[in-house]
Design a protein around this motif. Structure first.
Motif, short mmCIF file in Angstrom:
data_model
loop_
_atom_site.label_atom_id
_atom_site.label_comp_id
_atom_site.label_asym_id
_atom_site.label_seq_id
_atom_site.Cartn_x
_atom_site.Cartn_y
_atom_site.Cartn_z
N THR A 119 -8.75 -1.18 -0.93
CA THR A 119 -7.92 -1.40 -2.12
C THR A 119 -6.47 -1.31 -1.72
N LEU A 120 -5.59 -1.90 -2.52
CA LEU A 120 -4.15 -1.75 -2.32
C LEU A 120 -3.58 -0.60 -3.15
N ASP A 121 -4.38 -0.03 -4.02
CA ASP A 121 -3.95 1.06 -4.89
C ASP A 121 -3.86 2.36 -4.08
N ALA A 144 -14.46 -3.78 2.30
CA ALA A 144 -15.74 -3.14 2.07
C ALA A 144 -15.56 -1.63 1.95
N PRO A 145 -16.41 -1.01 1.10
CA PRO A 145 -17.38 -1.67 0.23
C PRO A 145 -16.76 -2.03 -1.11
N GLN A 146 -17.36 -2.99 -1.77
CA GLN A 146 -16.95 -3.33 -3.12
C GLN A 146 -17.69 -2.40 -4.09
N ILE A 147 -16.92 -1.66 -4.89
CA ILE A 147 -17.48 -0.68 -5.82
C ILE A 147 -17.11 -1.10 -7.24
N PRO A 148 -18.06 -1.47 -8.06
CA PRO A 148 -17.75 -1.95 -9.41
C PRO A 148 -16.99 -0.93 -10.24
N PHE A 149 -15.98 -1.42 -10.97
CA PHE A 149 -15.14 -0.62 -11.85
C PHE A 149 -14.29 0.40 -11.10
N ILE A 150 -14.31 0.35 -9.77
CA ILE A 150 -13.46 1.23 -8.95
C ILE A 150 -12.52 0.38 -8.11
N THR A 151 -13.05 -0.45 -7.24
CA THR A 151 -12.23 -1.38 -6.44
C THR A 151 -12.26 -2.74 -7.12
N GLU A 152 -11.19 -3.07 -7.80
CA GLU A 152 -11.16 -4.30 -8.60
C GLU A 152 -10.11 -5.29 -8.12
N ASP A 153 -9.54 -5.10 -6.93
CA ASP A 153 -8.45 -5.96 -6.47
C ASP A 153 -8.78 -6.69 -5.17
N MET A 154 -10.01 -7.16 -5.05
CA MET A 154 -10.43 -7.82 -3.82
C MET A 154 -9.53 -9.00 -3.47
N GLU A 155 -9.24 -9.86 -4.45
CA GLU A 155 -8.42 -11.04 -4.18
C GLU A 155 -7.02 -10.65 -3.70
N GLN A 156 -6.45 -9.61 -4.30
CA GLN A 156 -5.11 -9.17 -3.90
C GLN A 156 -5.11 -8.62 -2.48
N VAL A 157 -6.19 -7.91 -2.12
CA VAL A 157 -6.30 -7.38 -0.76
C VAL A 157 -6.39 -8.54 0.24
N LEU A 158 -7.22 -9.52 -0.05
CA LEU A 158 -7.36 -10.68 0.84
C LEU A 158 -6.04 -11.41 1.00
N GLU A 159 -5.32 -11.58 -0.09
CA GLU A 159 -4.04 -12.29 -0.04
C GLU A 159 -3.03 -11.53 0.81
N ALA A 160 -2.94 -10.22 0.60
CA ALA A 160 -1.99 -9.40 1.37
C ALA A 160 -2.36 -9.37 2.85
N ALA A 161 -3.65 -9.29 3.14
CA ALA A 161 -4.09 -9.26 4.54
C ALA A 161 -3.81 -10.60 5.22
N HIS A 162 -4.04 -11.69 4.50
CA HIS A 162 -3.76 -13.01 5.07
C HIS A 162 -2.27 -13.17 5.36
N GLU A 163 -1.45 -12.72 4.42
CA GLU A 163 0.00 -12.80 4.62
C GLU A 163 0.44 -11.98 5.83
N ALA A 164 -0.27 -10.87 6.09
CA ALA A 164 0.06 -10.01 7.22
C ALA A 164 -0.43 -10.58 8.55
N GLY A 165 -1.36 -11.54 8.51
CA GLY A 165 -1.81 -12.15 9.76
C GLY A 165 -3.30 -12.19 9.98
N ALA A 166 -4.09 -11.65 9.05
CA ALA A 166 -5.55 -11.71 9.21
C ALA A 166 -6.02 -13.15 9.01
N ARG A 167 -6.99 -13.56 9.81
CA ARG A 167 -7.50 -14.91 9.71
C ARG A 167 -9.01 -14.97 9.44
N SER A 168 -9.63 -13.82 9.30
CA SER A 168 -11.04 -13.76 8.93
C SER A 168 -11.24 -12.58 7.99
#
Length: 393
Positions: free
Chosen positions: A224-226, A262-286
């Motif tokens: 999470t980014l939180d 990982a792991p995705q936890i319902p009603f706890i970790t709700e920002d998967m898309e934001q994490v992926l976007e931030a990681a991609h911007e930082a240089g992650a490619r997978s």
């Protein structure tokens, strides 16, 4: 009178829950006399360090103290002489075939860690003991060297730190992970590693040249980014923004880097898309993800954590976890929380798992993640180099 559980600053769990092999179960109770002493944990101690990492202890009432007046358990490190290094994996849902873990237990204290129940085999609690009683395999590099040099050994994909974090705080002193990388470097054996720690940046002098030869890749977990949520779930791991800086440092050095949400936890970790976007911007490619799974004692530990931190939504979270694994009414009634089947345990099954899968796939398509899988080169392996032989190549 039973003393209610309270969160311990810098620790993921609030109790030393009895493990499944325990003959006795004990509870902390108030006998009316109060308590002002210091708790000591038994065991043969090789090295003991107080848990005084600034990021974990800021805001405490005195260093290392919990607001209740009890001293938070210190971290103790036990040295173990390993008899083997490589562990084979026959699970079809895991991308690597072999793994090596220099440590048992993990001071990061992630509440959701599926490795917690393994501490039961050491007669330790999967609760506080898992994050305070750390076992370090002091000879792991020598054992790995011997195993790779065996004539019958066939090179396969190896992951370092698949069970517990190979860059947890004690690595700063013992440098066991670095010694493993040095063995892999000498043998020209490809490997990947996964971590939540910025400590991996220390070894860029080894990782960058190996990555240039397609011999190394790194995965960084960002749940999470939180920062508040991360502090509760992963109290001694690097903060989310710090992990993003680590991804940037790895990418800038030319190391192939991926992100694990990982792991995705319902009603706890709700920002998967934001994490992926931030990681991609930082240089992650997978990227990859898994859903929460709760084997053995982890089920009770996670429920305990929910009751301490999110009591109002605890029942909702657990019901949706069962939904993610598409459990029947009979399975739920029997107290089953997840399906351990190799085919479905990582991603779940059913409607809610499908929705999560679609969210992940859509985000990856939009960002361009996973378009090319980073392949490591097994053909460069030279076991003779470990035996002191010169190479003709």
């Amino acid at each position: 009178m039973r003393i209610p559980l309270q969160a311990l600053r810098g620790r993921g769990t609030a109790s030393s829950m009895a493990h499944r092999f325990s003959r006795d179960v004990r509870e902390v109770a108030d006998d009316g006399w109060g308590y002002t002493g210091t708790l000591h944990m038994p065991g043969s101690v090789v090295a003991e360090r107080r848990a005084e990492y600034a990021e974990a202890d800021q805001g405490d009432e005195g260093q290392g103290w919990h607001s209740s007046g009890l001293i938070a358990p210190a971290t103790r490190v036990h040295l173990e002489t390993a008899r083997s290094a490589l562990c084979a994996n026959d699970s079809p849902d895991i991308f690597f075939e072999l793994s090596v873990n220099p440590y048992r237990g993990c001071e990061h204290g992630c509440i959701y860690c599926y490795a917690r129940p393994t501490h039961s085999y050491l007669n330790f609690s999967p609760g506080l003991d898992f994050e305070t009683q750390i076992v370090a395999k002091h000879n792991i590099a020598e054992v790995l060297r011997s195993e790779l040099a065996q004539p019958r050994y066939v090179p396969r994909l190896v992951n370092i730190g698949s069970a517990t974090d190979c860059y947890q705080p004690v690595e700063r002193e013992l440098k066991l992970t670095r010694s493993l990388i040095e063995v892999m470097q000498q043998a020209r054996h490809p490997f990947s590693l996964i971590t939540k720690s910025s400590g991996v940046e220390r070894d860029l002098d080894l990782l960058a040249p190996l990555a240039a030869q397609r011999l190394a890749a790194v995965y960084v977990t960002i749940t999470t980014l939180d920062p508040v949520l991360a502090r509760r779930m992963e109290p001694r791991a690097a903060a989310p923004h710090r992990r993003l800086r680590t991804i940037r440092a790895l990418a800038d050095a030319g190391v192939p880097v991926g992100v694990s949400v990982a792991p995705q936890i319902p009603f706890i970790t709700e920002d998967m898309e934001q994490v992926l976007e931030a990681a991609h911007e930082a240089g992650a490619r997978s990227a990859f993800y898994t859903v929460l799974r709760l084997p053995w004692e982890l089920d009770s530990l996670f429920r305990e954590w929910l009751s301490v931190h999110y009591p109002q939504r605890a029942a909702r979270v657990m019901a949706r976890v069962q939904d993610l694994h598409d459990l029947s009414d009979a399975q739920r009634g029997a107290g089953k929380t997840y399906d351990s089947d190799f085919v479905t345990r990582m991603k779940g099954s059913g409607l809610w798992a499908d929705l999560l899968r679609q969210r992940f796939a859509a985000a990856c398509r939009r960002l361009g993640l996973n378009r090319e899988r980073e392949g490591l080169d097994l053909t460069q392996f030279r076991p003779g180099l470990l035996r002191g032989q010169s190479s003709l190549f």
